[in-house]
Scaffold this active site. Structure first.
Site, PDB file in Angstrom:
ATOM      1  N   HIS A  54       0.839  -1.208   0.000  1.00 19.67           N
ATOM      2  CA  HIS A  54       0.000   0.000   0.000  1.00 19.67           C
ATOM      3  C   HIS A  54       0.868   1.250   0.000  1.00 19.67           C
ATOM      4  O   HIS A  54       2.090   1.183   0.165  1.00 19.67           O
ATOM      5  CB  HIS A  54      -0.995  -0.003   1.160  1.00 19.67           C
ATOM      6  CG  HIS A  54      -0.389   0.017   2.533  1.00 19.67           C
ATOM      7  ND1 HIS A  54       0.366  -1.019   3.033  1.00 19.67           N
ATOM      8  CD2 HIS A  54      -0.434   0.957   3.527  1.00 19.67           C
ATOM      9  CE1 HIS A  54       0.746  -0.733   4.270  1.00 19.67           C
ATOM     10  NE2 HIS A  54       0.283   0.468   4.589  1.00 19.67           N
ATOM     11  N   HIS A  56       1.348   3.929   1.941  1.00 18.74           N
ATOM     12  CA  HIS A  56       1.905   4.643   3.095  1.00 18.74           C
ATOM     13  C   HIS A  56       3.436   4.663   3.029  1.00 18.74           C
ATOM     14  O   HIS A  56       4.058   3.702   2.573  1.00 18.74           O
ATOM     15  CB  HIS A  56       1.429   4.016   4.405  1.00 18.74           C
ATOM     16  CG  HIS A  56      -0.028   4.273   4.682  1.00 18.74           C
ATOM     17  ND1 HIS A  56      -0.772   3.527   5.571  1.00 18.74           N
ATOM     18  CD2 HIS A  56      -0.887   5.208   4.175  1.00 18.74           C
ATOM     19  CE1 HIS A  56      -2.018   3.986   5.606  1.00 18.74           C
ATOM     20  NE2 HIS A  56      -2.107   4.995   4.765  1.00 18.74           N
ATOM     21  N   ASP A  58       5.885   4.302   5.021  1.00 12.17           N
ATOM     22  CA  ASP A  58       6.727   3.283   5.652  1.00 12.17           C
ATOM     23  C   ASP A  58       6.646   1.935   4.930  1.00 12.17           C
ATOM     24  O   ASP A  58       7.258   0.962   5.367  1.00 12.17           O
ATOM     25  CB  ASP A  58       6.392   3.132   7.140  1.00 12.17           C
ATOM     26  CG  ASP A  58       4.937   2.758   7.404  1.00 12.17           C
ATOM     27  OD1 ASP A  58       4.066   3.185   6.637  1.00 12.17           O
ATOM     28  OD2 ASP A  58       4.679   2.041   8.393  1.00 12.17           O
ATOM     29  N   HIS A  59       5.935   1.911   3.811  1.00 11.61           N
ATOM     30  CA  HIS A  59       5.872   0.711   2.968  1.00 11.61           C
ATOM     31  C   HIS A  59       6.330   1.017   1.536  1.00 11.61           C
ATOM     32  O   HIS A  59       7.052   0.223   0.935  1.00 11.61           O
ATOM     33  CB  HIS A  59       4.458   0.135   2.958  1.00 11.61           C
ATOM     34  CG  HIS A  59       4.035  -0.353   4.312  1.00 11.61           C
ATOM     35  ND1 HIS A  59       4.106  -1.667   4.690  1.00 11.61           N
ATOM     36  CD2 HIS A  59       3.578   0.327   5.392  1.00 11.61           C
ATOM     37  CE1 HIS A  59       3.705  -1.784   5.948  1.00 11.61           C
ATOM     38  NE2 HIS A  59       3.375  -0.582   6.394  1.00 11.61           N
ATOM     39  N   HIS A 112      -7.711  -0.472   5.217  1.00  9.69           N
ATOM     40  CA  HIS A 112      -6.614   0.346   5.738  1.00  9.69           C
ATOM     41  C   HIS A 112      -6.285   1.427   4.706  1.00  9.69           C
ATOM     42  O   HIS A 112      -6.185   2.605   5.026  1.00  9.69           O
ATOM     43  CB  HIS A 112      -5.401  -0.530   6.031  1.00  9.69           C
ATOM     44  CG  HIS A 112      -4.254   0.191   6.666  1.00  9.69           C
ATOM     45  ND1 HIS A 112      -4.309   0.698   7.952  1.00  9.69           N
ATOM     46  CD2 HIS A 112      -3.020   0.504   6.195  1.00  9.69           C
ATOM     47  CE1 HIS A 112      -3.158   1.292   8.237  1.00  9.69           C
ATOM     48  NE2 HIS A 112      -2.366   1.178   7.184  1.00  9.69           N
ATOM     49  N   ASP A 135      -0.557  -3.989   5.991  1.00  8.30           N
ATOM     50  CA  ASP A 135      -1.214  -3.475   7.195  1.00  8.30           C
ATOM     51  C   ASP A 135      -2.704  -3.797   7.213  1.00  8.30           C
ATOM     52  O   ASP A 135      -3.485  -3.134   7.898  1.00  8.30           O
ATOM     53  CB  ASP A 135      -1.025  -1.961   7.301  1.00  8.30           C
ATOM     54  CG  ASP A 135       0.394  -1.571   7.689  1.00  8.30           C
ATOM     55  OD1 ASP A 135       1.246  -2.473   7.851  1.00  8.30           O
ATOM     56  OD2 ASP A 135       0.659  -0.363   7.823  1.00  8.30           O
ATOM     57  N   HIS A 174       4.286  -5.194  10.282  1.00  9.25           N
ATOM     58  CA  HIS A 174       4.837  -4.626  11.515  1.00  9.25           C
ATOM     59  C   HIS A 174       4.946  -5.672  12.618  1.00  9.25           C
ATOM     60  O   HIS A 174       4.167  -6.618  12.668  1.00  9.25           O
ATOM     61  CB  HIS A 174       3.939  -3.493  12.043  1.00  9.25           C
ATOM     62  CG  HIS A 174       3.919  -2.277  11.187  1.00  9.25           C
ATOM     63  ND1 HIS A 174       4.767  -1.205  11.383  1.00  9.25           N
ATOM     64  CD2 HIS A 174       3.138  -1.955  10.129  1.00  9.25           C
ATOM     65  CE1 HIS A 174       4.495  -0.265  10.482  1.00  9.25           C
ATOM     66  NE2 HIS A 174       3.524  -0.702   9.702  1.00  9.25           N
TER      67      HIS A 174
END
Length: 258
Positions: A54, A56, A58-59, A112, A135, A174
């Site tokens: 996805h 975001h 941090d991905h 999400h 996530d 995570h």
């Protein structure tokens, strides 16, 4: 098919997937691309593409850099998720091949984010399949409903992912397992499987080891968000339908400060 964890940032995981027959590899969510490239070099494999779950940061935040480090690399991402540096947009049901023995099925698992993709990976070596859930599905938990609804999360968890073979290994984005299990115990205080897994997960972290992967079967036993079909859980939570139950548990989790 071999899978290696690549710890990133504070509590993220990227994953290196290797097709052993050809030495070709893919990396899931390389937030720190230098680490992904180093891991590929250490295992002597040829990095062919990125699988982004996805958009975001941090991905997907390492995608532009990894394209600089490996200029010919492809970057797969959800067609409606606005993934950074995406070269190949995918939709539910699309298939990607890695090497000669590893197949990847793209599963649309929204809520999400609206275009979140989970990647279901099968090999021909007799090993159990794996699913990379970003996530959407965490070990004993699920992602916040940032861009979707409880109905969508129910569909993603309990229908799309819940219909995968029970031995399927679950690799999420995570290291949230211990906190998720502590919360799960507030929902189902008498669930022995949750207590057992919490004890194991705490020991793993004390040894500096990951708590991932889980399996779809374990999630059905210990993850409250994947147990919302059970009448006994609906009764505990005070809800009359699976979606209502999921919504209520998610709202409790959002407020929980354990």
């Amino acid at each position: 098919m071999k899978i290696h964890h690549i710890p990133c940032l504070e509590d993220n995981y990227a994953y290196l997937i290797i097709d052993e027959g050809t030495g070709e590899a893919a990396v899931v969510d390389p937030a720190e691309p230098e680490k992904a490239v180093k891991a590929a070099q250490e295992h002597g494999v040829d990095l062919k593409f990125v699988l982004t779950t996805h958009h975001h940061w941090d991905h997907a935040g390492g995608n532009e850099k990894i394209k600089q480090l490996v200029p010919e690399i492809k970057v797969y991402g959800g067609s409606i998720d606005n993934v950074k540096a995406c070269t190949d947009k995918v939709e539910n049901g699309d298939k990607v091949s890695l090497g000669k023995d590893t197949d990847i099925l793209c599963l649309h698992t929204p809520s999400h984010t609206k275009g979140h993709i989970s990647y279901y990976v099968t090999g021909k070596g007799g090993e159990d399949p794996a699913v990379f859930t970003g996530d959407t599905l965490f070990i004993a938990g699920c992602g916040k409903l940032f861009e979707g609804t409880a109905e969508q999360m129910y569909q993603s968890l309990c229908v799309t992912l819940g219909s995968l073979p029970k031995p399927t290994r679950v690799y999420c984005g995570h290291e949230y397992t211990v906190k998720n299990l502590l919360f799960a115990l507030t929902v189902e205080q008498e669930n022995v499987k949750i207590k057992q897994k919490l004890s194991w997960a705490q020991q793993q972290l004390e040894k500096g080891l990951p708590t991932i992967p889980s399996t779809i079967e374990e999630e059905m036993e210990t993850n409250p968000f994947m147990r919302v079909n059970l009448p006994e859980l609906q009764e505990i939570v005070g809800c009359k339908s699976p979606v209502e139950c999921l919504r209520e548990i998610r709202q409790r989790k959002d407020k929980w400060r354990g």
